[in-house]
Each structure stands twice: as structure tokens, then as C-alpha cells.
Design an enzyme around this catalytic site. Structure first.
Site, PDB file in Angstrom:
ATOM      1  N   THR A  33      36.637  32.696  29.987  1.00  0.00           N
ATOM      2  CA  THR A  33      35.264  32.615  29.839  1.00  0.00           C
ATOM      3  C   THR A  33      34.942  31.732  28.707  1.00  0.00           C
ATOM      4  O   THR A  33      33.802  31.035  28.680  1.00  0.00           O
ATOM      5  CB  THR A  33      34.692  34.227  29.364  1.00  0.00           C
ATOM      6  OG1 THR A  33      35.659  34.518  28.306  1.00  0.00           O
ATOM      7  CG2 THR A  33      34.831  34.935  30.542  1.00  0.00           C
ATOM      8  N   PHE A  40      33.730  38.288  36.629  1.00  0.00           N
ATOM      9  CA  PHE A  40      33.059  38.538  37.845  1.00  0.00           C
ATOM     10  C   PHE A  40      32.466  40.114  37.725  1.00  0.00           C
ATOM     11  O   PHE A  40      31.523  40.492  38.056  1.00  0.00           O
ATOM     12  CB  PHE A  40      34.193  38.933  38.975  1.00  0.00           C
ATOM     13  CG  PHE A  40      34.671  37.545  39.519  1.00  0.00           C
ATOM     14  CD1 PHE A  40      33.972  37.092  40.466  1.00  0.00           C
ATOM     15  CD2 PHE A  40      35.627  36.826  38.923  1.00  0.00           C
ATOM     16  CE1 PHE A  40      34.514  35.717  41.054  1.00  0.00           C
ATOM     17  CE2 PHE A  40      36.041  35.705  39.583  1.00  0.00           C
ATOM     18  CZ  PHE A  40      35.616  34.994  40.433  1.00  0.00           C
ATOM     19  N   GLN A 106      45.514  36.320  37.807  1.00  0.00           N
ATOM     20  CA  GLN A 106      44.355  36.720  38.499  1.00  0.00           C
ATOM     21  C   GLN A 106      43.402  35.688  38.759  1.00  0.00           C
ATOM     22  O   GLN A 106      42.428  35.927  39.773  1.00  0.00           O
ATOM     23  CB  GLN A 106      43.842  38.035  38.038  1.00  0.00           C
ATOM     24  CG  GLN A 106      44.829  39.404  38.172  1.00  0.00           C
ATOM     25  CD  GLN A 106      44.021  40.603  37.342  1.00  0.00           C
ATOM     26  OE1 GLN A 106      43.473  40.419  36.311  1.00  0.00           O
ATOM     27  NE2 GLN A 106      43.768  41.405  38.295  1.00  0.00           N
ATOM     28  N   HIS A 126      45.705  35.925  43.224  1.00  0.00           N
ATOM     29  CA  HIS A 126      44.412  35.679  44.100  1.00  0.00           C
ATOM     30  C   HIS A 126      43.963  34.484  44.525  1.00  0.00           C
ATOM     31  O   HIS A 126      42.756  34.270  44.734  1.00  0.00           O
ATOM     32  CB  HIS A 126      43.302  36.450  42.937  1.00  0.00           C
ATOM     33  CG  HIS A 126      43.210  37.702  42.845  1.00  0.00           C
ATOM     34  ND1 HIS A 126      42.898  38.364  41.697  1.00  0.00           N
ATOM     35  CD2 HIS A 126      44.095  38.734  43.211  1.00  0.00           C
ATOM     36  CE1 HIS A 126      43.280  39.798  41.572  1.00  0.00           C
ATOM     37  NE2 HIS A 126      44.094  40.189  42.433  1.00  0.00           N
ATOM     38  N   CYS A 159      38.055  24.414  61.193  1.00  0.00           N
ATOM     39  CA  CYS A 159      39.418  23.399  61.121  1.00  0.00           C
ATOM     40  C   CYS A 159      39.228  22.799  62.516  1.00  0.00           C
ATOM     41  O   CYS A 159      39.305  22.977  63.504  1.00  0.00           O
ATOM     42  CB  CYS A 159      40.490  24.381  61.092  1.00  0.00           C
ATOM     43  SG  CYS A 159      42.091  23.381  61.166  1.00  0.00           S
ATOM     44  N   SER A 200      42.337  40.720  31.042  1.00  0.00           N
ATOM     45  CA  SER A 200      42.206  41.419  32.164  1.00  0.00           C
ATOM     46  C   SER A 200      41.729  42.780  31.955  1.00  0.00           C
ATOM     47  O   SER A 200      42.094  43.705  31.294  1.00  0.00           O
ATOM     48  CB  SER A 200      43.604  41.507  33.151  1.00  0.00           C
ATOM     49  OG  SER A 200      43.382  42.272  34.205  1.00  0.00           O
ATOM     50  N   ASN A 225      42.286  42.135  25.121  1.00  0.00           N
ATOM     51  CA  ASN A 225      41.252  42.162  25.786  1.00  0.00           C
ATOM     52  C   ASN A 225      39.944  42.430  25.006  1.00  0.00           C
ATOM     53  O   ASN A 225      40.420  43.534  23.916  1.00  0.00           O
ATOM     54  CB  ASN A 225      41.347  42.969  26.850  1.00  0.00           C
ATOM     55  CG  ASN A 225      40.188  42.860  27.896  1.00  0.00           C
ATOM     56  OD1 ASN A 225      40.246  41.698  28.565  1.00  0.00           O
ATOM     57  ND2 ASN A 225      39.679  44.004  28.148  1.00  0.00           N
TER      58      ASN A 225
END
Length: 253
Positions: A33, A40, A106, A126, A159, A200, A225
Site C-alpha cells: 500500500t 482489496f 498473496q 494468487h 486467444c 495480510s 500488520n
């Protein structure tokens, strides 16, 4: 144990890093950040403004594919302008020093690679938003190629090789987690002696299981965190402060 203040947390973390032989960081959106990339889940985060598009919906609907790509291109300048922050640089310093064999992340922003990690040593649970893949044959496509065709036709292209949809490489809701990356993350968690969860919320499963896996295997667990997590009570050290401030002192040239 929750650190009493920033100074206490940094000192305790430094001692744990010095004593560790193999450190495995596990990074989430909070690490990035400070680089300008929004998270999110927090208030004002991306998912509070836009409903996530599920994988089945993306596959079934041209309209959903168009909207997914519109959102991605709207974020292009933000992702392109981002540079590794203090947290990324601190982890890269420890990686170069031989303390970190690999990082489990992640995040989808490629900033660990940009900070100096070899791509093979970044375990992306992810996926990665800096390129795209065909969901059929797996062919990789660069974003510029996608954007040219999207803007020319007004629709997300399929594609050329197999006519299946092309999507950015991050894992979508309803899409299977990557087996190879999950296996590598499992091995890292089970064979480290210090596991550090950074930025996280530890609510996205199965990824959130890796800190607990490392703890059960005998590793010390650190959580850094801003906000409390559900795993704070099992951690050996918890630091509720700005991640850049916590890790900034560990940056080495």
C-alpha cells in the site's frame, strides 16, 4: 506476544532474524500500500467499489470479460508507476544475505521480483497481474497486446491459437489455486525456523493456513500488520505498526 511499541517490536524482530537460519516471509496487500497500490478488503479498497467478477462469470460472459479488462486497464498507470517499498527492499536485503530462500506472496504486483528476488523464488499464490494467459492453452500475452486489441475492437479478445478467453494471470474467485505454487509454499512453511506474515489479513484460505502450518512444524511465527488478525494469539511476536516503519531498518544496500 504483542510488541509494546515500535521500538520494542523492531528490536525483538531483529533478534529473531539474527538467530534464524531460514526465514520465510508471507506477504499480503498491506506490504504494497505504501507504493500506491490499493488493497482489496479495507474500507475504500477495490472490492468495496467493484464487485469481484467470478471465474465462471468471466468464462461465460463476454460482457464480464469486457468489464474485467476495463478495470485492469483503468489500474494500469497505478501498477506501472509502483516501485518496491521499504518492506520489499528489506526482504530483498535478507534474501541477498542468504536468510530468505524464497517469499510466499498473496500479492499480484510483481514488486518482489522488481526488488531483487529471482522469479523462481517468488511463490505467487494468487498469480500476477502484469501479464495475461489464455485459460485454454496457457499461452502468455503481454498487456500491451491485449490493450491494442481491446481498444481496436471494443471487446476483450480471445486467444488466436485456441479461441478461448484470455485473462490477467491473477487467480479469480472460483478458480483453482495453482497446485505447484501451493506445494512449494507447503514445503517452505514446513522447513523454515522463522515465518513472518506481513500485511495480510489472514482470512483468505487456503493461503491463510501457511502461518499455522509453519508454527505446527516448529517455526517461530511473527505477524506484522496494522490491524489485528485471527492468528495473533498463536504468534510469538505481533507488531501492529506501519510495515514500512517496522522493516525500514532492515534495508541494506
Amino acid at each position: 506476544m504483542i510488541a509494546s511499541d515500535l521500538h520494542d517490536g523492531v528490536n525483538r524482530l531483529g533478534d529473531m532474524i539474527a538467530a534464524a537460519r531460514a526465514i520465510v516471509p508471507f506477504t499480503g496487500a498491506g506490504l504494497s500500500t505504501e507504493t500506491g497500490i490499493p488493497d482489496f478488503r479495507s474500507p475504500g479498497g477495490l472490492w468495496t467499489r467493484n464487485r469481484p467478477i467470478h471465474f465462471d462469470e468471466f468464462v461465460a460472459s463476454q460482457e464480464a470479460r469486457d468489464e474485467a479488462w476495463r478495470r485492469r486497464f483503468a489500474m494500469q498507470e497505478t501498477f506501472a508507476a509502483a516501485r518496491p517499498g521499504r518492506g520489499h527492499l528489506a526482504l530483498s536485503s535478507l534474501y541477498r544475505a542468504g536468510k530468505i530462500p524464497a517469499v510466499i506472496t498473496q500479492n499480484i504486483d510483481n514488486l518482489h521480483q522488481d526488488s531483487g528476488f529471482a522469479p523462481d523464488h517468488v511463490i505467487e499464490l494468487h498469480g500476477n497481474t502484469t501479464y495475461a494467459r489464455c485459460i485454454g492453452c496457457g499461452q502468455r500475452y503481454e498487456l500491451n497486446w491485449m490493450r491494442e486489441r481491446f481498444e481496436a475492437d471494443g471487446a476483450a479478445p480471445d486467444c488466436p491459437d485456441c479461441a478461448e478467453p484470455v485473462k490477467t494471470a491473477p487467480v479469480s474467485f472460483g478458480q483453482s489455486m495453482p497446485e505447484h505454487e501451493m506445494q512449494r509454499a507447503t514445503e517452505l512453511a514446513q522447513h523454515c525456523d522463522l515465518f513472518v506474515a506481513i500485511g495480510s489479513s489472514l482470512v483468505v484460505w487456503p493461503a491463510a493456513g501457511f502461518p499455522l502450518m509453519a508454527k505446527r512444524a516448529g517455526a517461530q511465527l511473527v505477524i506484522i500488520n496494522r490491524e489485528p488478525t485471527d492468528q495473533d494469539d498463536v504468534a510469538d511476536l505481533v507488531i501492529h505498526h506501519d510495515i514500512g516503519e517496522v522493516l525500514g531498518s532492515f534495508v541494506r544496500n
